[in-house]
Scaffold this motif. Structure first.
Motif, mmCIF file in Angstrom:
data_model
loop_
_atom_site.group_PDB
_atom_site.id
_atom_site.type_symbol
_atom_site.label_atom_id
_atom_site.label_comp_id
_atom_site.label_asym_id
_atom_site.label_seq_id
_atom_site.Cartn_x
_atom_site.Cartn_y
_atom_site.Cartn_z
ATOM 1 N N SER A 82 -0.263 5.516 -1.846
ATOM 2 C CA SER A 82 0.711 6.465 -1.316
ATOM 3 C C SER A 82 2.034 6.375 -2.069
ATOM 4 N N ASN A 83 2.582 7.539 -2.387
ATOM 5 C CA ASN A 83 3.883 7.640 -3.064
ATOM 6 C C ASN A 83 3.916 6.941 -4.419
ATOM 7 N N ALA A 84 2.735 6.809 -5.045
ATOM 8 C CA ALA A 84 2.702 6.151 -6.350
ATOM 9 C C ALA A 84 1.643 6.718 -7.280
ATOM 10 N N GLY A 85 0.550 7.245 -6.745
ATOM 11 C CA GLY A 85 -0.485 7.828 -7.573
ATOM 12 C C GLY A 85 -1.619 6.882 -7.885
ATOM 13 N N ALA A 86 -2.262 7.106 -9.030
ATOM 14 C CA ALA A 86 -3.468 6.370 -9.402
ATOM 15 C C ALA A 86 -3.183 4.885 -9.530
ATOM 16 N N VAL A 87 -4.045 4.076 -8.928
ATOM 17 C CA VAL A 87 -3.830 2.632 -8.925
ATOM 18 C C VAL A 87 -3.920 2.050 -10.336
ATOM 19 N N THR A 88 -4.671 2.719 -11.212
ATOM 20 C CA THR A 88 -4.819 2.234 -12.586
ATOM 21 C C THR A 88 -3.526 2.345 -13.379
ATOM 22 N N LEU A 89 -2.576 3.130 -12.879
ATOM 23 C CA LEU A 89 -1.301 3.313 -13.563
ATOM 24 C C LEU A 89 -0.183 2.487 -12.956
ATOM 25 N N LEU A 90 -0.546 1.610 -12.033
ATOM 26 C CA LEU A 90 0.460 0.825 -11.308
ATOM 27 C C LEU A 90 0.397 -0.647 -11.708
ATOM 28 N N PRO A 91 1.487 -1.370 -11.527
ATOM 29 C CA PRO A 91 1.464 -2.811 -11.779
ATOM 30 C C PRO A 91 0.411 -3.496 -10.912
ATOM 31 N N SER A 92 -0.276 -4.466 -11.484
ATOM 32 C CA SER A 92 -1.262 -5.241 -10.736
ATOM 33 C C SER A 92 -1.263 -6.658 -11.274
ATOM 34 N N TYR A 93 -1.806 -7.563 -10.465
ATOM 35 C CA TYR A 93 -1.891 -8.964 -10.851
ATOM 36 C C TYR A 93 -3.313 -9.290 -11.297
ATOM 37 N N THR A 94 -3.465 -10.444 -11.899
ATOM 38 C CA THR A 94 -4.780 -10.890 -12.356
ATOM 39 C C THR A 94 -5.079 -12.259 -11.767
ATOM 40 N N GLN A 95 -6.347 -12.555 -11.554
ATOM 41 C CA GLN A 95 -6.749 -13.822 -10.935
ATOM 42 C C GLN A 95 -6.862 -14.926 -11.979
ATOM 43 N N THR A 96 -5.727 -15.453 -12.365
ATOM 44 C CA THR A 96 -5.700 -16.548 -13.343
ATOM 45 C C THR A 96 -4.862 -17.732 -12.862
ATOM 46 N N GLY A 97 -4.238 -17.634 -11.692
ATOM 47 C CA GLY A 97 -3.392 -18.707 -11.194
ATOM 48 C C GLY A 97 -4.149 -19.670 -10.300
ATOM 49 N N SER A 98 -3.588 -20.855 -10.131
ATOM 50 C CA SER A 98 -4.159 -21.837 -9.201
ATOM 51 C C SER A 98 -3.702 -21.528 -7.776
ATOM 52 N N VAL A 99 -4.517 -21.883 -6.821
ATOM 53 C CA VAL A 99 -4.279 -21.500 -5.432
ATOM 54 C C VAL A 99 -3.422 -22.538 -4.709
ATOM 55 N N PRO A 100 -2.347 -22.112 -4.044
ATOM 56 C CA PRO A 100 -1.526 -23.058 -3.268
ATOM 57 C C PRO A 100 -2.157 -23.370 -1.920
ATOM 58 N N THR A 101 -3.098 -24.291 -1.914
ATOM 59 C CA THR A 101 -3.772 -24.626 -0.659
ATOM 60 C C THR A 101 -2.790 -25.251 0.327
ATOM 61 N N LEU A 107 0.828 -1.213 0.000
ATOM 62 C CA LEU A 107 0.000 0.000 0.000
ATOM 63 C C LEU A 107 0.858 1.257 0.000
ATOM 64 N N ASN A 108 2.027 1.148 -0.596
ATOM 65 C CA ASN A 108 2.953 2.272 -0.697
ATOM 66 C C ASN A 108 3.914 2.017 -1.855
ATOM 67 N N GLY A 109 4.137 3.027 -2.675
ATOM 68 C CA GLY A 109 5.081 2.900 -3.771
ATOM 69 C C GLY A 109 4.511 2.160 -4.966
ATOM 70 N N PRO A 110 5.302 2.041 -6.038
ATOM 71 C CA PRO A 110 4.790 1.511 -7.309
ATOM 72 C C PRO A 110 4.318 0.060 -7.257
ATOM 73 N N MET A 111 4.860 -0.745 -6.330
ATOM 74 C CA MET A 111 4.395 -2.137 -6.190
ATOM 75 C C MET A 111 3.426 -2.291 -5.020
ATOM 76 N N GLY A 112 2.982 -1.185 -4.474
ATOM 77 C CA GLY A 112 2.133 -1.221 -3.284
ATOM 78 C C GLY A 112 0.798 -1.891 -3.482
ATOM 79 N N TYR A 113 0.196 -1.719 -4.677
ATOM 80 C CA TYR A 113 -1.089 -2.357 -4.937
ATOM 81 C C TYR A 113 -0.909 -3.837 -5.237
ATOM 82 N N ALA A 114 0.066 -4.181 -6.074
ATOM 83 C CA ALA A 114 0.305 -5.586 -6.420
ATOM 84 C C ALA A 114 0.658 -6.396 -5.182
ATOM 85 N N ASN A 115 1.487 -5.843 -4.306
ATOM 86 C CA ASN A 115 1.835 -6.558 -3.077
ATOM 87 C C ASN A 115 0.635 -6.719 -2.162
#
Length: 677
Positions: free
Chosen positions: A584-603, A291-299
């Motif tokens: 925070s310290n990165a701006g609009a979330v739409t302009l930041l790296p993000s992941y997509t829900q296409t992977g299998s879950v490590p149960t 929730l901070n910096g350019p990888m804040g949303y992806a993390n």
């Protein structure tokens, strides 16, 4: 425990009876019936205590009936495993009984408070154990706000910290890249193949906390443990050097041991990918990347997946009565993330945990939110109508101004500093607990602030900290006299009374290999018990601050899983919708790296149990409580670019962010398994 990474940084738990068919002779029939009746009487006389202990049904016992004295269901040692080929071992026992551990070793159980252990290898999910007569057994209801949480952290075990386990770090403190956090410790260990490489960490898991610690915790009058667990218990990605998945195996052992001794668990997600606070216990000392910096949303996306995976496991019927609380993120830095963004993350986590536990009031764990080092009053009214949420606060007084005043002058400091605000929060927010506190009134102790960072008290910590003298009087515990020990005892009792529901940080501090002794004694509950500055009975804290009933129950029904629980108003859900518009310290979330829900879950996998031959297979669960929760895992998008998850807040986002040809180089997809059907 919060650790300061920069100068002045804010620190902050069946039997069968076989009878032969009667014969035709009437006389023999009466003889046999009479014999059977006598036998039944004998069986009842022997079996009732065990049956009471092993009762799997929930019992809403009034806490007043648990106020003291020995429980009638507390035999000293009785029963056997049963079944063909099984070991002839006792399955329950109280004070003075012999306990046999997994490796066949034995020890004597010491519990003067009416507690009793219970373990039957053929019934490994039996919740019949009780930690003390005044604490509900695991097969009884824990009444939040009425039954007191008297707990202790198992810090430094599955999520290491230098000051708790200095011996692990001392070995590599003079390396080219000194070990200052688990990232650099893991890197050094991996390179040290002659010493066992990264598997040295598993040697630590095996020895630092054992079954006997859980027995001692129950015998100390404690009924909860808070267990810090890092995200790498589930998986690692990219170049993350941590020993992946292994500590999960030992968390499963913790569940088994907690179940055996009647202790409830607060599972605390202590380290998130990218770090939620930049302190050494988050995995890597330095920057905040959640929730901070350019990888804040992806993390944050990745962290929410780990919350979901853990919630699905602990919400299963086999575990829900042992792991009853879930701290979804330890010590996030609100001052960096912002209150609104943190609140959105918390609501999303709430929805995820409640979905994992299935629809319905009172299902799933109590969700614990750390206050982010914001004044507790600011959380009043957070998520109205939410089902069983609790506020986690970590009150410490040792990381600000330092004083060389005698320990005795701190006798009522907790009462003055904490009691009123915790009372108010119990009313305005709901259940409020101290997830961490200690006996430290100075920051003295080896690496308490971090490896080789010094101490404020003696002026060796970075910044303008005038020396108050040597730290030796605060750390040389073998030299402490009765006056010093009684002063610490008084401070501990005042803390417990002021906080009301608490987890001491921490149960154990390991010895230094340099001095051969504990160098941070104010932080070890076990050492205090052994040497006379911690109370043998924590109930003796009641009334130390001058009021035997600081807060008057009950909690609101929605806060305990009662009628109306779980319905967060639509207006609140809308105002705190996920994702946040900016980071925070990165701006609009739409302009930041993000992941997509296409992977299998490590149960997460469960432990396996050996049962006597001829008995039914033990169902340990498939790791996924709610089969309707079928969303996929957040993973990298093949046509998008990403920064290192630990890059820091000053890096610019990738440009272009995504394109038909762009692909993140050097970051393989995680090794993951399919979601169970």
């Amino acid at each position: 425990m919060s650790q300061a990474g920069t100068p002045g940084a804010k620190y902050l738990e069946e039997k069968h009876a076989l009878y032969n068919a009667p014969r035709s002779s009437k006389r023999r029939r009466w003889i046999i019936l009479g014999s059977i009746a006598g036998l039944i009487i004998v069986i009842i006389a022997v079996a009732v205590p065990v049956a009471l202990t092993a009762n799997k049904k929930s019992s809403n016992s009034d806490s007043a009936t648990r106020g003291g004295g020995n429980d009638p269901a507390n035999p000293s040692s009785t029963g056997s495993s049963g079944g063909s080929g099984s070991k002839n071992l006792a399955v329950t026992g109280g004070d003075g009984s012999k306990v046999t551990t997994d490796d066949g070793s034995t020890f004597t159980y010491s519990n003067s408070f009416g507690g009793y252990w219970y373990w039957d290898e053929n019934d490994p999910f039996n919740n019949g154990a009780r930690p003390q007569s005044w604490s509900p057994a695991l097969n009884e209801t824990f009444n939040w706000g009425i039954d007191k949480i008297r707990g202790v952290n198992l810090g430094g075990w599955l999520n290491t910290e230098p000051f708790i386990v200095p011996a692990l770090y001392e070995k590599y403190v003079n390396a080219r890249t000194p070990a200052v956090d688990e990232w650099t410790l893991s890197t050094n260990m991996a390179a040290d193949t002659s010493s066992g490489g990264l598997q040295q960490l598993e040697d630590h898991y095996k020895t630092f906390i054992t079954e006997e610690d859980f027995a001692e915790i129950a015998g100390a009058g404690l009924n909860f443990v808070r267990i810090p667990l890092p995200y790498w218990a589930i998986e690692t990605r990219h170049n993350e050097p941590f020993l992946a998945k292994t500590c999960w195996t030992y968390f499963l052992k913790a569940i088994k041991w907690a179940r055996k001794y009647g202790i409830r668990i607060n599972l605390d997600l202590h380290a998130l990918p990218g770090s939620q606070n930049g302190w050494n216990h988050s995995g890597k000392l330095g920057d905040i990347n959640v929730l901070n910096g350019p990888m804040g949303y992806a993390n944050a996306q990745r962290s929410l997946d780990y919350i979901r995976i853990l919630a699905e496991f602990i919400s299963q019927d086999q575990y829900k009565d042992v792991v009853v609380m879930f701290g979804i993120t330890n010590e996030p830095q609100e001052s960096v993330m912002g209150m609104e963004v943190l609140s959105r993350y918390y609501l999303q986590a709430y929805n995820i945990v409640r979905e994992a536990s299935g629809v319905g009031e009172g299902k799933g764990p109590m969700i614990s939110y750390h206050d982010g080092f914001v004044d507790r009053a600011q959380w009043a009214g957070f998520l109205p109508g939410a089902d069983r949420i609790t506020l986690d606060s970590h009150p410490y007084i040792c990381f600000n101004g330092q004083s060389n005043a005698a320990m005795s002058t701190y006798a009522k400091s907790p009462c003055t500093n904490w009691a009123n605000s915790f009372n108010e929060s119990m009313s305005a927010f709901g259940l409020t607990a101290a997830g961490e506190f200690s006996n430290a009134v100075t920051d003295c102790g080896k690496w308490v602030n971090g490896v080789n960072l010094g101490a404020r008290y003696d002026g060796t910590f970075a910044g303008n900290w005038p020396s108050q003298g040597s730290c030796d009087p605060w750390t040389d515990w073998p030299a402490w006299d009765d006056t010093m020990k009684q002063a610490i005892m008084q401070f501990a009792l005042a803390s417990m009374d002021a906080l009301q529901n608490w987890f001491f940080w921490t149960w154990k501090i390991g010895n230094s290999t340099v001095s051969g002794k504990v160098e941070s004694p104010a932080w070890s509950y076990q050492l205090g018990l052994q040497n006379g500055w911690m109370p043998k009975d924590p109930r003796s804290a009641a009334g130390v601050c001058g009021n035997t009933s600081p807060w008057q129950p009950p909690l609101a029904p929605s806060q305990t899983g009662g009628s109306g629980a779980g319905s967060v108003p639509a207006s609140v859900s809308s105002s705190l919708a996920w994702p946040p518009p900016t980071i925070s310290n990165a701006g609009a979330v739409t302009l930041l790296p993000s992941y997509t829900q296409t992977g299998s879950v490590p149960t997460l996998t469960a432990a396996t149990f050996s049962v006597a031959s001829g008995t039914a297979t033990v169902d340990a669960g498939n790791g996924w409580a709610n089969s309707g929760d079928s969303a996929s895992m957040y993973v990298a998008i093949a046509t998008c670019s990403y920064l290192d998850p630990w890059v820091g807040p000053n890096a610019a986002p990738p440009s272009p962010l995504c394109s038909g040809a762009a692909r993140r180089a050097g970051v393989p997809e995680p090794l993951i398994t399919a979601v169970p059907s």
